[in-house]
Scaffold this motif. Sequence first.
Motif, PDB file in Angstrom:
ATOM      1  N   GLU A   1     -15.241 -69.423 -84.294  1.00  0.00           N
ATOM      2  CA  GLU A   1     -14.286 -70.170 -85.112  1.00  0.00           C
ATOM      3  C   GLU A   1     -13.025 -69.363 -85.405  1.00  0.00           C
ATOM      4  O   GLU A   1     -11.935 -69.918 -85.543  1.00  0.00           O
ATOM      5  N   SER A   2     -13.167 -68.035 -85.484  1.00  0.00           N
ATOM      6  CA  SER A   2     -12.035 -67.189 -85.840  1.00  0.00           C
ATOM      7  C   SER A   2     -11.334 -66.576 -84.636  1.00  0.00           C
ATOM      8  O   SER A   2     -10.106 -66.449 -84.634  1.00  0.00           O
ATOM      9  N   TYR A   3     -12.109 -66.181 -83.621  1.00  0.00           N
ATOM     10  CA  TYR A   3     -11.532 -65.428 -82.510  1.00  0.00           C
ATOM     11  C   TYR A   3     -11.882 -66.036 -81.157  1.00  0.00           C
ATOM     12  O   TYR A   3     -11.847 -65.357 -80.138  1.00  0.00           O
ATOM     13  N   GLY A   4     -12.244 -67.316 -81.133  1.00  0.00           N
ATOM     14  CA  GLY A   4     -12.684 -67.930 -79.890  1.00  0.00           C
ATOM     15  C   GLY A   4     -11.540 -68.388 -78.997  1.00  0.00           C
ATOM     16  O   GLY A   4     -10.500 -68.831 -79.473  1.00  0.00           O
ATOM     17  N   ARG A   5     -11.745 -68.254 -77.687  1.00  0.00           N
ATOM     18  CA  ARG A   5     -10.785 -68.744 -76.703  1.00  0.00           C
ATOM     19  C   ARG A   5     -11.548 -69.624 -75.728  1.00  0.00           C
ATOM     20  O   ARG A   5     -12.568 -69.216 -75.171  1.00  0.00           O
ATOM     21  N   ARG A   6     -11.060 -70.832 -75.527  1.00  0.00           N
ATOM     22  CA  ARG A   6     -11.741 -71.781 -74.654  1.00  0.00           C
ATOM     23  C   ARG A   6     -11.641 -71.318 -73.207  1.00  0.00           C
ATOM     24  O   ARG A   6     -10.547 -71.011 -72.715  1.00  0.00           O
ATOM     25  N   VAL A   7     -12.783 -71.228 -72.543  1.00  0.00           N
ATOM     26  CA  VAL A   7     -12.836 -70.887 -71.122  1.00  0.00           C
ATOM     27  C   VAL A   7     -13.702 -71.921 -70.423  1.00  0.00           C
ATOM     28  O   VAL A   7     -14.338 -72.765 -71.064  1.00  0.00           O
ATOM     29  N   GLU A   8     -13.742 -71.859 -69.115  1.00  0.00           N
ATOM     30  CA  GLU A   8     -14.457 -72.874 -68.345  1.00  0.00           C
ATOM     31  C   GLU A   8     -15.931 -72.956 -68.709  1.00  0.00           C
ATOM     32  O   GLU A   8     -16.516 -74.050 -68.756  1.00  0.00           O
ATOM     33  N   SER A   9     -16.537 -71.792 -69.001  1.00  0.00           N
ATOM     34  CA  SER A   9     -17.977 -71.767 -69.275  1.00  0.00           C
ATOM     35  C   SER A   9     -18.331 -71.910 -70.746  1.00  0.00           C
ATOM     36  O   SER A   9     -19.504 -71.836 -71.123  1.00  0.00           O
ATOM     37  N   GLY A  10     -17.328 -72.124 -71.615  1.00  0.00           N
ATOM     38  CA  GLY A  10     -17.617 -72.272 -73.038  1.00  0.00           C
ATOM     39  C   GLY A  10     -16.529 -71.654 -73.892  1.00  0.00           C
ATOM     40  O   GLY A  10     -15.348 -71.969 -73.746  1.00  0.00           O
ATOM     41  N   TRP A  11     -16.940 -70.760 -74.814  1.00  0.00           N
ATOM     42  CA  TRP A  11     -16.007 -70.058 -75.685  1.00  0.00           C
ATOM     43  C   TRP A  11     -16.194 -68.557 -75.490  1.00  0.00           C
ATOM     44  O   TRP A  11     -17.308 -68.043 -75.567  1.00  0.00           O
ATOM     45  N   GLU A  12     -15.087 -67.857 -75.250  1.00  0.00           N
ATOM     46  CA  GLU A  12     -15.148 -66.404 -75.136  1.00  0.00           C
ATOM     47  C   GLU A  12     -14.628 -65.781 -76.417  1.00  0.00           C
ATOM     48  O   GLU A  12     -13.593 -66.194 -76.956  1.00  0.00           O
ATOM     49  N   LEU A  13     -15.345 -64.775 -76.929  1.00  0.00           N
ATOM     50  CA  LEU A  13     -14.863 -64.039 -78.088  1.00  0.00           C
ATOM     51  C   LEU A  13     -13.840 -63.027 -77.606  1.00  0.00           C
ATOM     52  O   LEU A  13     -14.130 -62.226 -76.717  1.00  0.00           O
ATOM     53  N   THR A  14     -12.646 -63.050 -78.173  1.00  0.00           N
ATOM     54  CA  THR A  14     -11.598 -62.137 -77.744  1.00  0.00           C
ATOM     55  C   THR A  14     -11.780 -60.753 -78.342  1.00  0.00           C
ATOM     56  O   THR A  14     -10.985 -59.851 -78.077  1.00  0.00           O
ATOM     57  N   VAL A  15     -12.806 -60.557 -79.141  1.00  0.00           N
ATOM     58  CA  VAL A  15     -13.145 -59.257 -79.705  1.00  0.00           C
ATOM     59  C   VAL A  15     -14.305 -58.680 -78.912  1.00  0.00           C
ATOM     60  O   VAL A  15     -15.321 -59.351 -78.708  1.00  0.00           O
ATOM     61  N   ARG A  16     -14.195 -57.447 -78.425  1.00  0.00           N
ATOM     62  CA  ARG A  16     -15.249 -56.776 -77.673  1.00  0.00           C
ATOM     63  C   ARG A  16     -16.124 -55.975 -78.627  1.00  0.00           C
ATOM     64  O   ARG A  16     -15.617 -55.120 -79.351  1.00  0.00           O
ATOM     65  N   LEU A  17     -17.428 -56.254 -78.622  1.00  0.00           N
ATOM     66  CA  LEU A  17     -18.345 -55.591 -79.539  1.00  0.00           C
ATOM     67  C   LEU A  17     -19.611 -55.153 -78.817  1.00  0.00           C
ATOM     68  O   LEU A  17     -20.144 -55.890 -77.990  1.00  0.00           O
ATOM     69  N   SER A  18     -20.110 -53.972 -79.149  1.00  0.00           N
ATOM     70  CA  SER A  18     -21.364 -53.476 -78.597  1.00  0.00           C
ATOM     71  C   SER A  18     -22.528 -53.964 -79.451  1.00  0.00           C
ATOM     72  O   SER A  18     -22.336 -54.477 -80.567  1.00  0.00           O
ATOM     73  N   TYR A  19     -23.760 -53.778 -78.960  1.00  0.00           N
ATOM     74  CA  TYR A  19     -24.945 -54.129 -79.753  1.00  0.00           C
ATOM     75  C   TYR A  19     -24.964 -53.334 -81.060  1.00  0.00           C
ATOM     76  O   TYR A  19     -25.339 -53.861 -82.113  1.00  0.00           O
ATOM     77  N   GLU A  20     -24.556 -52.078 -80.985  1.00  0.00           N
ATOM     78  CA  GLU A  20     -24.548 -51.258 -82.195  1.00  0.00           C
ATOM     79  C   GLU A  20     -23.580 -51.812 -83.223  1.00  0.00           C
ATOM     80  O   GLU A  20     -23.885 -51.888 -84.422  1.00  0.00           O
ATOM     81  N   GLU A  21     -22.394 -52.239 -82.769  1.00  0.00           N
ATOM     82  CA  GLU A  21     -21.397 -52.781 -83.695  1.00  0.00           C
ATOM     83  C   GLU A  21     -21.847 -54.125 -84.258  1.00  0.00           C
ATOM     84  O   GLU A  21     -21.658 -54.397 -85.458  1.00  0.00           O
TER      85      GLU A  21
END
Length: 248
Positions: free
Chosen positions: A171-191
Amino acid sequence: MNSPGDDHLGNWPWPTGTFMERLCPRSRRSLLRLGTRTYGPPGTVLMRQGDPGSMVYLLRSRDRSVSACVKITTADGRLLAIRVSGDVIGELGALVPDSLRSNTAIVCTPTIVHRIPGTAFMTFLETHHDGSLVLCRSLADRLAWSDQRRLDFGDHQVRVRLARLLVEFVESYGRRVESGWELTVRLSYEELGNLVGARVDAVGKAMKELGADGSVCLMKRRVIVRDLENLRRAAELTDVFVKDARVT
């Protein structure tokens, strides 16, 4: 000081709910004229926990298709929050000039940083009524977000907590792509674990479960939400009204 050419940024498509988006166009232009504008490459440390400082930082993405992203962490690197284009950070140092920074802020995507002296920011708040109100709303939102995370920690399993966080991020950082919604923020499992109060292995297990039911997939820290409604069911949010995902 910024050039007059920055005036057009008063109408920049600031992400919904951010400090800049909530200001009126005139106040946006006034704020953008303050301080200096610099480029912050990934890895730039804007402030460190425990250091003195009253500078306020207004964030703006360099590329409209990818949100600016600054990670708010503890001194030892534990992720506390994310800030994006249109957000301000360091405002508490302006409100309480003799205080020490309460956290560390590190740029993680190419970002334009408007550096505003604390005294200038305070003058802006005093002369722009909507600025003071918007700052109060922003601080209240951050407090509510932290309170909700604490409630989730005690009441829900890791899978539900992670699903709720991902829904909020769409809802806050989503970008519509062909396969759904991509989060424009990159996060690791630890984060992600820092944000939902879980160990890395628990986050990995929850992510696999969400992937197995077709909700999400993670590739090189790129989170793709394939089925938002399915993710909402996993987050136990199906009975709550949902605003449309925002494109940043």
